[in-house]
Each structure stands twice: as C-alpha cells, then as structure tokens.
Design a protein around this motif. Sequence first.
Motif, PDB file in Angstrom:
ATOM      1  N   ARG A 203       0.923  -1.134   0.662  1.00  0.00           N
ATOM      2  CA  ARG A 203      -0.092  -0.513  -0.004  1.00  0.00           C
ATOM      3  C   ARG A 203       0.769   1.209   0.343  1.00  0.00           C
ATOM      4  N   SER A 204       1.940   0.845   0.727  1.00  0.00           N
ATOM      5  CA  SER A 204       2.722   2.340   1.105  1.00  0.00           C
ATOM      6  C   SER A 204       3.599   2.846  -0.164  1.00  0.00           C
ATOM      7  N   ALA A 205       4.127   1.317  -1.024  1.00  0.00           N
ATOM      8  CA  ALA A 205       4.753   1.299  -2.252  1.00  0.00           C
ATOM      9  C   ALA A 205       3.597   2.034  -3.294  1.00  0.00           C
ATOM     10  N   ARG A 206       2.324   1.677  -3.795  1.00  0.00           N
ATOM     11  CA  ARG A 206       1.035   1.920  -4.402  1.00  0.00           C
ATOM     12  C   ARG A 206       1.310   3.437  -3.976  1.00  0.00           C
ATOM     13  N   LEU A 207       1.530   3.870  -2.962  1.00  0.00           N
ATOM     14  CA  LEU A 207       1.239   5.172  -2.215  1.00  0.00           C
ATOM     15  C   LEU A 207       2.079   6.074  -3.116  1.00  0.00           C
ATOM     16  N   LEU A 208       3.065   5.651  -3.330  1.00  0.00           N
ATOM     17  CA  LEU A 208       4.083   6.144  -3.597  1.00  0.00           C
ATOM     18  C   LEU A 208       4.268   6.996  -4.670  1.00  0.00           C
ATOM     19  N   THR A 209       4.639   5.582  -5.404  1.00  0.00           N
ATOM     20  CA  THR A 209       4.330   6.478  -7.500  1.00  0.00           C
ATOM     21  C   THR A 209       2.824   6.435  -7.386  1.00  0.00           C
ATOM     22  N   SER A 210       2.190   6.557  -6.948  1.00  0.00           N
ATOM     23  CA  SER A 210       0.939   6.834  -7.291  1.00  0.00           C
ATOM     24  C   SER A 210       0.708   8.940  -7.355  1.00  0.00           C
TER      25      SER A 210
END
Length: 126
Positions: free
Chosen positions: A109-116
């Motif tokens: 979730r954190s990775a998705r948030l950072l990349t989005s």
Amino acid sequence: MIDICDYDYAASDMPSAFALQMVTFTRQLRHAQVLCDDKGNALVLETVSNAWTERLARAATVEMGGSALLAFYPMSGRQAKACVVCGTLSLYANLAWSCVKAVCRTAIRSARLLTSSAPPSSSTVA
C-alpha cells in the motif's frame, strides 16, 4: 524419524526448571537429566530437587559458552499429551505468518501511494 509435537510446556519464555507444567503433572522431583552443548560436551545430572537441577544446569550452561540443551522429564507420549498446551506451535507459526502478511500488505500500500502521487512541482513548493 523424529516426531514433531505441536505443544508447549513452559509457563514463560525463560522458565525455571521447577516452574514448568511437567513438574505439576508428573511430580517428578528426581530423575536423570542430560545437559549437552554444540561442542559435544555432555553432562548427566541426578539431583535431589528441580531447584538443584536449575542451579547446576545454569552454572554448567555458562561454562559451556552460554548455550546448552537440557533433556529431562522422561515420559510417554500419552503422559506428555496430558500435561501440555496442545496446538501452541502451530498457533505461533500462524501468528507469525499473519504478521508477515500484514507487513507485506502495508508495504505494498505504501509503495502504491508513493508511486501514484506525483512529485510536487517547483511552483507549488514554498
């Protein structure tokens, strides 16, 4: 073949020898115990009480480099089953696996948030 038993017998993570459930159920105060280390040293103890087993085993463990294995409370599988908390090893494994999965989900979730999220443009930075 060695059978793996899915149970725990200790009252805590570092129990004293006389504070184990095995003592409560078996009432064994005198029996032979074997203490060994990774270097091949072995010590056979026959003590007058579990308190003495504890004292001698701790002292010998220090001399063995701080790591030793004590084998005691000889009993049948039926006797062991009567005095242990069954299912604890699988419970621990399932809890650990649940924690690993939760950490992985959070990381994803954190990775998705950072990349989005787009980086701020220089005009919006104060």
